[in-house]
Scaffold this motif. Structure first.
Motif, PDB file in Angstrom:
ATOM      1  N   MET A  17       0.832  -1.199   0.000  1.00 58.14           N
ATOM      2  CA  MET A  17       0.000   0.000   0.000  1.00 58.14           C
ATOM      3  C   MET A  17       0.867   1.249   0.000  1.00 58.14           C
ATOM      4  SD  MET A  17      -2.801   0.973   2.858  1.00 58.14           S
ATOM      5  CE  MET A  17      -2.651   2.473   3.720  1.00 58.14           C
ATOM      6  N   ALA A  18       1.876   1.270   0.890  1.00 63.63           N
ATOM      7  CA  ALA A  18       2.757   2.439   0.953  1.00 63.63           C
ATOM      8  C   ALA A  18       3.445   2.656  -0.387  1.00 63.63           C
ATOM      9  CB  ALA A  18       3.793   2.256   2.056  1.00 63.63           C
ATOM     10  N   SER A  19       3.921   1.574  -1.008  1.00 66.23           N
ATOM     11  CA  SER A  19       4.629   1.745  -2.270  1.00 66.23           C
ATOM     12  C   SER A  19       3.675   2.123  -3.404  1.00 66.23           C
ATOM     13  CB  SER A  19       5.432   0.488  -2.599  1.00 66.23           C
ATOM     14  OG  SER A  19       4.784  -0.288  -3.559  1.00 66.23           O
ATOM     15  N   ALA A  20       2.443   1.587  -3.350  1.00 68.16           N
ATOM     16  CA  ALA A  20       1.469   1.902  -4.417  1.00 68.16           C
ATOM     17  C   ALA A  20       1.168   3.392  -4.468  1.00 68.16           C
ATOM     18  CB  ALA A  20       0.174   1.107  -4.220  1.00 68.16           C
ATOM     19  N   THR A  21       1.252   4.076  -3.315  1.00 69.58           N
ATOM     20  CA  THR A  21       0.934   5.504  -3.321  1.00 69.58           C
ATOM     21  C   THR A  21       1.976   6.314  -4.085  1.00 69.58           C
ATOM     22  OG1 THR A  21       2.114   5.878  -1.247  1.00 69.58           O
ATOM     23  CG2 THR A  21      -0.233   5.364  -1.088  1.00 69.58           C
ATOM     24  N   PHE A  22       3.164   5.716  -4.326  1.00 69.20           N
ATOM     25  CA  PHE A  22       4.207   6.422  -5.081  1.00 69.20           C
ATOM     26  C   PHE A  22       4.275   5.964  -6.534  1.00 69.20           C
ATOM     27  CE2 PHE A  22       5.694   6.529  -0.650  1.00 69.20           C
ATOM     28  CZ  PHE A  22       5.760   7.899  -0.481  1.00 69.20           C
ATOM     29  N   PRO A  47       2.775   5.535 -10.425  1.00 72.13           N
ATOM     30  CA  PRO A  47       1.792   6.042 -11.381  1.00 72.13           C
ATOM     31  C   PRO A  47       0.759   4.941 -11.674  1.00 72.13           C
ATOM     32  CG  PRO A  47       3.871   5.585 -12.484  1.00 72.13           C
ATOM     33  CD  PRO A  47       4.103   5.372 -11.021  1.00 72.13           C
ATOM     34  N   LEU A  48      -0.399   5.332 -12.191  1.00 75.74           N
ATOM     35  CA  LEU A  48      -1.520   4.417 -12.385  1.00 75.74           C
ATOM     36  C   LEU A  48      -1.132   3.152 -13.147  1.00 75.74           C
ATOM     37  CD1 LEU A  48      -4.469   4.162 -11.699  1.00 75.74           C
ATOM     38  CD2 LEU A  48      -5.026   5.309 -13.842  1.00 75.74           C
ATOM     39  N   THR A  49      -0.238   3.277 -14.116  1.00 73.51           N
ATOM     40  CA  THR A  49       0.109   2.129 -14.965  1.00 73.51           C
ATOM     41  C   THR A  49       0.853   1.041 -14.205  1.00 73.51           C
ATOM     42  OG1 THR A  49       2.034   3.409 -15.613  1.00 73.51           O
ATOM     43  CG2 THR A  49       0.203   3.360 -17.160  1.00 73.51           C
ATOM     44  N   GLU A  50       1.431   1.376 -13.040  1.00 74.37           N
ATOM     45  CA  GLU A  50       2.246   0.391 -12.334  1.00 74.37           C
ATOM     46  C   GLU A  50       1.535  -0.248 -11.155  1.00 74.37           C
ATOM     47  OE1 GLU A  50       6.212   1.485 -11.124  1.00 74.37           O
ATOM     48  OE2 GLU A  50       6.325   2.921 -12.774  1.00 74.37           O
ATOM     49  N   ILE A  51       0.311   0.209 -10.850  1.00 70.55           N
ATOM     50  CA  ILE A  51      -0.380  -0.246  -9.631  1.00 70.55           C
ATOM     51  C   ILE A  51      -0.486  -1.764  -9.565  1.00 70.55           C
ATOM     52  CG2 ILE A  51      -2.651  -0.315  -8.528  1.00 70.55           C
ATOM     53  CD1 ILE A  51      -1.470   2.249  -7.860  1.00 70.55           C
ATOM     54  N   GLY A  52      -0.714  -2.402 -10.725  1.00 71.33           N
ATOM     55  CA  GLY A  52      -0.898  -3.845 -10.732  1.00 71.33           C
ATOM     56  C   GLY A  52       0.348  -4.657 -10.398  1.00 71.33           C
ATOM     57  N   SER A  53       1.514  -4.041 -10.412  1.00 74.27           N
ATOM     58  CA  SER A  53       2.735  -4.833 -10.243  1.00 74.27           C
ATOM     59  C   SER A  53       2.963  -5.197  -8.787  1.00 74.27           C
ATOM     60  CB  SER A  53       3.940  -4.077 -10.800  1.00 74.27           C
ATOM     61  OG  SER A  53       4.529  -3.315  -9.780  1.00 74.27           O
ATOM     62  N   LEU A  54       3.579  -6.364  -8.570  1.00 69.75           N
ATOM     63  CA  LEU A  54       3.795  -6.858  -7.216  1.00 69.75           C
ATOM     64  C   LEU A  54       4.998  -6.204  -6.550  1.00 69.75           C
ATOM     65  CD1 LEU A  54       3.264 -10.698  -7.658  1.00 69.75           C
ATOM     66  CD2 LEU A  54       1.717  -9.046  -6.649  1.00 69.75           C
ATOM     67  N   SER A  55       5.841  -5.590  -7.338  1.00 69.02           N
ATOM     68  CA  SER A  55       7.102  -5.100  -6.782  1.00 69.02           C
ATOM     69  C   SER A  55       6.862  -3.931  -5.831  1.00 69.02           C
ATOM     70  CB  SER A  55       8.056  -4.688  -7.905  1.00 69.02           C
ATOM     71  OG  SER A  55       8.115  -3.295  -7.988  1.00 69.02           O
ATOM     72  N   LEU A  56       7.749  -3.808  -4.847  1.00 71.91           N
ATOM     73  CA  LEU A  56       7.581  -2.767  -3.842  1.00 71.91           C
ATOM     74  C   LEU A  56       8.256  -1.470  -4.242  1.00 71.91           C
ATOM     75  CD1 LEU A  56       7.971  -4.570  -0.413  1.00 71.91           C
ATOM     76  CD2 LEU A  56       5.903  -3.786  -1.540  1.00 71.91           C
ATOM     77  N   PRO A 116       8.718   1.342  -6.994  1.00 69.66           N
ATOM     78  CA  PRO A 116       8.127   1.859  -8.234  1.00 69.66           C
ATOM     79  C   PRO A 116       9.211   2.129  -9.275  1.00 69.66           C
ATOM     80  CG  PRO A 116       7.660   3.308  -6.340  1.00 69.66           C
ATOM     81  CD  PRO A 116       8.611   2.264  -5.867  1.00 69.66           C
ATOM     82  N   ASP A 117       8.896   1.861 -10.559  1.00 74.35           N
ATOM     83  CA  ASP A 117       9.858   2.162 -11.624  1.00 74.35           C
ATOM     84  C   ASP A 117       9.984   3.667 -11.814  1.00 74.35           C
ATOM     85  OD1 ASP A 117      10.348  -0.484 -12.075  1.00 74.35           O
ATOM     86  OD2 ASP A 117       8.743  -0.688 -13.559  1.00 74.35           O
ATOM     87  N   HIS A 118       8.826   4.355 -11.759  1.00 70.56           N
ATOM     88  CA  HIS A 118       8.837   5.804 -11.912  1.00 70.56           C
ATOM     89  C   HIS A 118       8.134   6.408 -10.714  1.00 70.56           C
ATOM     90  CE1 HIS A 118      10.019   5.083 -16.063  1.00 70.56           C
ATOM     91  NE2 HIS A 118       9.064   4.170 -16.103  1.00 70.56           N
ATOM     92  N   ALA A 119       8.867   6.601  -9.634  1.00 72.41           N
ATOM     93  CA  ALA A 119       8.248   7.110  -8.412  1.00 72.41           C
ATOM     94  C   ALA A 119       7.699   8.513  -8.642  1.00 72.41           C
ATOM     95  CB  ALA A 119       9.265   7.125  -7.281  1.00 72.41           C
ATOM     96  N   THR A 120       6.519   8.791  -8.040  1.00 72.98           N
ATOM     97  CA  THR A 120       5.884  10.086  -8.236  1.00 72.98           C
ATOM     98  C   THR A 120       5.137  10.497  -6.978  1.00 72.98           C
ATOM     99  OG1 THR A 120       4.046  11.176  -9.356  1.00 72.98           O
ATOM    100  CG2 THR A 120       4.006   8.794  -9.328  1.00 72.98           C
ATOM    101  N   LEU A 121       4.983  11.787  -6.775  1.00 69.81           N
ATOM    102  CA  LEU A 121       4.209  12.282  -5.634  1.00 69.81           C
ATOM    103  C   LEU A 121       2.807  12.726  -6.065  1.00 69.81           C
ATOM    104  CD1 LEU A 121       6.875  14.332  -3.624  1.00 69.81           C
ATOM    105  CD2 LEU A 121       5.738  12.216  -2.925  1.00 69.81           C
TER     106      LEU A 121
END
Lengths: 287, 271
Positions: free
Chosen positions: B27-32, B34-43, B45-50
């Motif tokens: 959850m914490a990582s999903a908040t950083f 972008p929408l296209t990466e939400i489905g990924s299991l990895s903690l 983010p490839d393109h971290a964003t605020l």
């Protein structure tokens, strides 16, 4: 002594007033509301037994009751088994014991609203974490919250996950009360570890099991925020809970009399179910 | 054999701990993300964003809700400690008429499920004209029966000689309570403070009934309304708003975990 009498009365006065206004009055007025029709705008009208009769024949209410029993039939066994297993695992000499305990307890301190929002995403059919794992190990994705057959079991599993840490602590406390002499005696008798569990640990934990059953039953009957956030009571009303129905009647339909009637019925059902559970578990112990 | 068993035990514990912690990390990582990466299991983010945080903060008054939550939960906690301990002191250490009745009534209301009184409480708040006020959120929680019984139990064990000598010195009951009993009662007071604060901090059903004005909403209510009403618009934004509620709790829990577990498991209060 008169001074003590006076300070006592004075110091207890605010709480006494509070009890009258926020405990006694609401309890009595709940019973009055059962016989009223009231939308909070017009003056209340006497409705006789209309609310009670409506409730008796209200398919939606009984659907919610049935949903709750389905929820409990999954939640209770799952809760007892997971809490007891984790407590048994923790009740040994362990490294990082307080870390494990704190990890299991973490979901308990997090708001139910947050957990519900988080799990709607974990359960999501296309982008959810759980289906992501299932697909990765070669299984088919499941429509957890949109399939009428899996929605309530999915919520029951989630609530178990959220509360299990709480019940682990209760079982752990019970395990620490089992006298060392009993453990030594049964060991000298040459009991296998299954026999030790079956004839010493399990019976010694009966008070804790009764507590776990009672608290999770009461908790289950109060199910609200999970269906409210995750499913809105659907699909096909299969996750509609009693409190969600009560809330809808009060808030959306402005039927105060009927909503209060549901509240009274819910209190009676909780009391009845807990009473029966205690009788049954008590009997099982006697055998 | 023994070593294998140990390994299996730690394996099970680690798996269990992971299942409780991982969803929150995700959850914490999903908040950083972008929408296209939400489905990924990895903690990570490839393109971290605020962006999720910016959107959340701009669309609904979460700062205000944070203050509301702190104010409401704080006021309730202080009231339960101060006024509750005054009541508990009277019930435990002073003989006065009605004391046994008060004790019995306090135990009895613990048996009444909240749903029974929910609607009459709501109509009471409506009739008092308190809908959309802080008073509606605070008044019904000014006292707490569990807390009073816990404090009373603790106060019963403090030696009478302390009271007697304080009275000899001319101390009034209130001063005895706050200068002698309070310092001795830190364990029970901290237990009460934690479960009362957490209960209020996480409460959502009662605010949903009595508050409709966004500016007055506490965090769990605003979060629920925001995520359900489609205000969030995306998973990342909705989870980012949940973080406002979670972060303070997780920080407090990390520091005081032993007290949290003792308090919440001992009182039967769950979030």
């Amino acid at each position: 002594m008169r001074a003590e009498q006076r300070s006592g009365t004075l110091m207890a006065a605010p709480y006494t007033a509070f009890l009258l206004v926020f405990a006694l009055y609401p309890i009595l007025f709940a019973l009055v509301l059962v016989f009223l029709r009231w939308d909070l705008v017009t003056t209340p009208a006497f409705a006789g037994f209309d609310n009670v009769q409506l409730l008796a024949h209200d398919g939606r209410f009984w659907r919610a009751v049935a949903n709750t029993f389905l929820f409990l039939s999954i939640h209770l066994p799952l809760q007892i088994v997971t809490a007891l297993s984790l407590a048994l695992a923790l009740n040994r000499p362990l490294a990082f014991r307080s870390f494990w305990r704190a990890a299991f307890f973490l979901p308990v301190v997090i708001s139910g609203a947050v957990v519900a929002i988080l799990w709607s995403n974990l359960y999501a059919t296309d982008v959810g974490l759980i289906n992501g794992v299932l697909v990765r190990i070669g299984l088919r994705p499941v429509s957890w919250l949109t399939d009428p057959n899996t929605a309530m079991p999915a919520i029951a599993a989630m609530v178990t996950w959220k509360n299990v840490g709480f019940y682990v602590i209760i079982y752990l406390a019970g395990l620490q009360y089992i006298p060392r002499s009993c453990k030594e005696a049964i060991e000298i008798e040459g009991a296998t570890s299954w026999q030790r569990f079956r004839y010493l640990t399990l019976p010694s934990l009966l008070p804790q099991t009764i507590l776990v059953v009672t608290l999770s039953t009461i908790n289950g009957f109060q199910l609200f925020i999970e269906p409210y956030v995750m499913t809105g009571g659907g699909p096909l009303r299969r996750t509609y809970s009693i409190v969600l129905y009560l809330y809808t009647n009060a808030f959306a339909y402005q039927k105060m009399g009927y909503a209060a009637t549901i509240g009274v019925a819910l209190a009676l059902i909780i009391g009845g179910v807990v009473f029966i559970q205690r009788r049954v578990i008590g009997k099982a112990e006697a055998v | 054999m023994k070593i294998l068993k140990r390994i299996a035990l730690y394996g099970v514990l680690a798996l269990a701990a992971l299942s409780f912690i991982y969803p929150f990390l995700w959850m914490a990582s999903a908040t950083f993300k972008p929408l296209t990466e939400i489905g990924s299991l990895s903690l990570i983010p490839d393109h971290a964003t605020l962006d999720n945080y910016k959107t959340m903060w701009a669309r609904a008054p979460f700062g205000r809700a944070l203050l509301n939550s702190v104010f409401v939960a704080g006021t309730i906690t202080i009231s339960v400690l101060v006024f509750g301990s005054i009541t508990a002191y009277a019930m435990a250490r002073l003989r006065f008429r009605g004391s046994p009745v008060l004790n019995a009534a306090t135990m009895a209301i613990l048996l009444v499920p909240g749903q029974l009184t929910l609607i009459p409480m709501y109509t009471l708040i409506v009739q008092l004209g308190l809908i959309d006020t802080y008073a509606a959120l605070i008044l019904p929680y000014l006292f707490n029966a569990t807390a009073i019984l816990m404090m009373r139990q603790f106060f019963l064990q403090i030696p009478q000689s302390l009271i007697d000598s304080a009275r000899m010195d001319g101390m009034r009951e209130m001063r005895i309570l706050f200068t002698i009993f309070w310092p001795l009662s830190k364990p029970v007071l901290s237990i009460v403070a934690i479960f009362v604060f957490m209960g209020s901090w996480n409460e959502v059903l009662w605010p949903l009934l009595v508050v409709r004005e966004q500016q007055l909403m506490t965090l769990p209510q605003l979060l629920t309304v925001f995520s359900l009403g489609g205000g969030a618009g995306s998973v990342g934004v909705s989870l980012a708003s949940a973080m406002v509620l979670v972060i303070p709790v997780v920080i407090a829990y990390a520091i005081l975990q032993r007290n949290f577990i003792e308090s919440m498991a001992g009182s039967g209060v769950k979030g």
